[in-house]
Motif scaffolding. Structure first.
Motif, mmCIF file in Angstrom:
data_model
loop_
_atom_site.group_PDB
_atom_site.id
_atom_site.type_symbol
_atom_site.label_atom_id
_atom_site.label_comp_id
_atom_site.label_asym_id
_atom_site.label_seq_id
_atom_site.Cartn_x
_atom_site.Cartn_y
_atom_site.Cartn_z
ATOM 1 N N GLU A 29 -9.582 10.734 -0.396
ATOM 2 C CA GLU A 29 -8.099 10.749 -0.535
ATOM 3 C C GLU A 29 -7.552 9.356 -0.899
ATOM 4 O O GLU A 29 -6.347 9.169 -1.154
ATOM 5 C CB GLU A 29 -7.450 11.662 0.493
ATOM 6 N N VAL A 30 -8.302 8.165 -0.663
ATOM 7 C CA VAL A 30 -7.720 6.999 -0.929
ATOM 8 C C VAL A 30 -7.889 6.434 -2.363
ATOM 9 O O VAL A 30 -8.946 6.471 -2.713
ATOM 10 C CB VAL A 30 -8.617 5.915 0.134
ATOM 11 N N ALA A 31 -6.788 6.259 -3.034
ATOM 12 C CA ALA A 31 -6.871 5.889 -4.347
ATOM 13 C C ALA A 31 -6.712 4.287 -4.670
ATOM 14 O O ALA A 31 -6.954 3.742 -5.544
ATOM 15 C CB ALA A 31 -5.878 6.482 -5.197
ATOM 16 N N ASP A 32 -6.750 3.588 -3.368
ATOM 17 C CA ASP A 32 -6.655 2.036 -3.534
ATOM 18 C C ASP A 32 -7.915 1.573 -4.211
ATOM 19 O O ASP A 32 -8.816 1.958 -3.938
ATOM 20 C CB ASP A 32 -6.211 1.708 -2.120
ATOM 21 N N ARG A 33 -7.602 0.554 -5.032
ATOM 22 C CA ARG A 33 -8.602 -0.389 -5.582
ATOM 23 C C ARG A 33 -8.301 -1.645 -5.159
ATOM 24 O O ARG A 33 -8.045 -2.640 -6.278
ATOM 25 C CB ARG A 33 -8.867 0.087 -7.061
ATOM 26 N N PRO A 34 -8.428 -2.365 -4.093
ATOM 27 C CA PRO A 34 -7.862 -3.473 -3.625
ATOM 28 C C PRO A 34 -8.924 -4.411 -4.124
ATOM 29 O O PRO A 34 -8.312 -5.957 -3.890
ATOM 30 C CB PRO A 34 -7.936 -3.429 -2.117
ATOM 31 N N LEU A 35 -9.944 -4.354 -4.491
ATOM 32 C CA LEU A 35 -10.869 -5.359 -5.194
ATOM 33 C C LEU A 35 -10.950 -5.601 -6.438
ATOM 34 O O LEU A 35 -11.920 -6.334 -7.159
ATOM 35 C CB LEU A 35 -12.377 -5.152 -4.654
ATOM 36 N N THR A 36 -9.878 -4.878 -7.357
ATOM 37 C CA THR A 36 -9.730 -5.054 -8.621
ATOM 38 C C THR A 36 -9.800 -6.519 -8.956
ATOM 39 O O THR A 36 -8.953 -7.294 -8.357
ATOM 40 C CB THR A 36 -8.567 -4.211 -9.155
ATOM 41 N N GLY A 37 -10.484 -6.999 -10.139
ATOM 42 C CA GLY A 37 -10.472 -8.601 -10.488
ATOM 43 C C GLY A 37 -11.525 -9.424 -9.473
ATOM 44 O O GLY A 37 -11.466 -10.431 -9.529
ATOM 45 N N ARG A 38 -11.929 -8.730 -8.378
ATOM 46 C CA ARG A 38 -12.817 -9.520 -7.503
ATOM 47 C C ARG A 38 -14.274 -9.431 -7.945
ATOM 48 O O ARG A 38 -14.731 -8.493 -8.469
ATOM 49 C CB ARG A 38 -12.723 -9.108 -6.114
ATOM 50 N N GLN A 39 -15.009 -10.539 -7.242
ATOM 51 C CA GLN A 39 -16.429 -10.537 -7.797
ATOM 52 C C GLN A 39 -17.243 -10.481 -6.454
ATOM 53 O O GLN A 39 -17.068 -11.360 -5.467
ATOM 54 C CB GLN A 39 -16.992 -11.578 -8.432
ATOM 55 N N VAL A 40 -18.343 -9.593 -6.098
ATOM 56 C CA VAL A 40 -19.091 -9.353 -5.012
ATOM 57 C C VAL A 40 -20.420 -9.611 -5.533
ATOM 58 O O VAL A 40 -21.028 -8.981 -6.456
ATOM 59 C CB VAL A 40 -18.802 -8.143 -4.329
#
Length: 307
Positions: A29-40
């Motif tokens: 149910e979590v829609a957050d995408r906190p790593l958008t624009g990040r590189q892993v």
């Protein structure tokens, strides 16, 4: 950027928050995408099915771009220092997930750049993200971890060491480490358990199955030969007689709500029987799912901070 190289780097409150976040991600149910624009980056020197894929899947679900490196694809193999590699990768990546046969000290060198978060996805002496997945699985099933008792059976490997540290950081969680004599969780890990908890932990090492007090809430095992590292004794398998989890072993320590856990991959018929691994009490497959939610929670904590 923050590293997660050992559970010993966390406070009890931080570990609890990361575990709770993994459980939350598990609801879907979590829609957050906190790593958008990040590189892993994902750098594995050893084979992996679940951990490698779970970090790739978890990072992309959080919005990150991901690059993977094989064991011979970085210039570390040609003589570049670990520190120089870290300094350079910190200019390109936000996080680097690492699996190695080296120890935690080597991984700390890789985590020396303040611009690069390094995550231990299994070292010779600890598997911290596996323990987070384990705790998330138990928290999802039982709620509070305080008052629960985990029986960890078999070799005192990196997963067992991580669970010992998790027990030190989780007030009220009892962890019994049952291993054949000579294959226990190392004393260095137990000393760290004492230090982290101020001696107030409920983590014990035993070598006699008859000394375990049941019922327990979870019976946990791992494969007996991990990471492809051969044992010194060519007849080592004889030391593990009586430590395989079959129905009789499981029922010896179980109550009506006891669950079975395995960090996988399993050697069926060796450390666990088909009947137990595939049985109604097994959470091994949900546990494997939580490797992904644990990866998500750890990457979020390392790269963007507290949720």
């Amino acid at each position: 950027m923050r590293n997660l190289i050992s559970l010993a780097d966390l406070t009890p409150e931080q570990l609890a928050r990361i575990v709770a976040r993994a459980v939350e991600f598990g609801t879907g149910e979590v829609a957050d995408r906190p790593l958008t624009g990040r590189q892993v980056g994902i750098y594995f020197r050893k084979s992996s099915t679940r951990t490698r894929t779970s970090f790739w899947s978890g990072a992309t679900r959080l919005g990150a771009d991901v690059i993977t490196f094989g064991p011979d694809e970085l210039q570390l193999t040609t003589g570049e220092t670990v520190e120089d590699t870290s300094r350079v990768l910190g200019q390109y990546l936000d996080a680097l997930v690492v699996r190695t046969n080296g120890d935690v000290a080597e991984m700390r060198r890789l985590g020396s750049s303040r611009d690069l978060a390094v995550v231990n996805a299994l070292s010779l002496d600890e598997h911290p993200t596996q323990a987070i997945a384990d705790l998330a699985t138990l928290a999802e099933r039982f709620g509070e971890l305080a008052g629960r008792h985990i029986l960890v059976v078999g070799e005192g490997n990196s997963s067992g060491a991580a669970l010992a540290l998790a027990g030190a950081l989780t007030p009220g969680l009892r962890v019994t480490l049952l291993s054949p004599e000579g294959y226990e969780v190392p004393q260095d890990s137990m000393d760290l358990v004492d230090k982290l908890s101020g001696g107030q932990h409920l983590v014990t090492r035993v070598t006699d199955p008859a000394s375990v007090e049941g019922p327990v809430d979870a019976v946990y095992t791992s494969r007996w030969q991990t990471m492809g590292v051969p044992k010194a004794d060519p007849n080592w398998l004889s030391s593990f007689e009586g430590f395989g989890i079959d129905r009789e072993f499981f029922e010896r320590y179980s109550g009506p709500d006891t669950v079975f856990l395995h960090d996988l991959p399993a050697v069926r018929g060796q450390e666990v029987s088909d009947e137990v691994l595939d049985g109604e009490h097994s959470l091994a497959w949900r546990q494997a799912f939580h490797k992904m939610t644990a990866a998500m929670a750890v990457l979020e904590w390392c790269v963007v901070g507290e949720h």
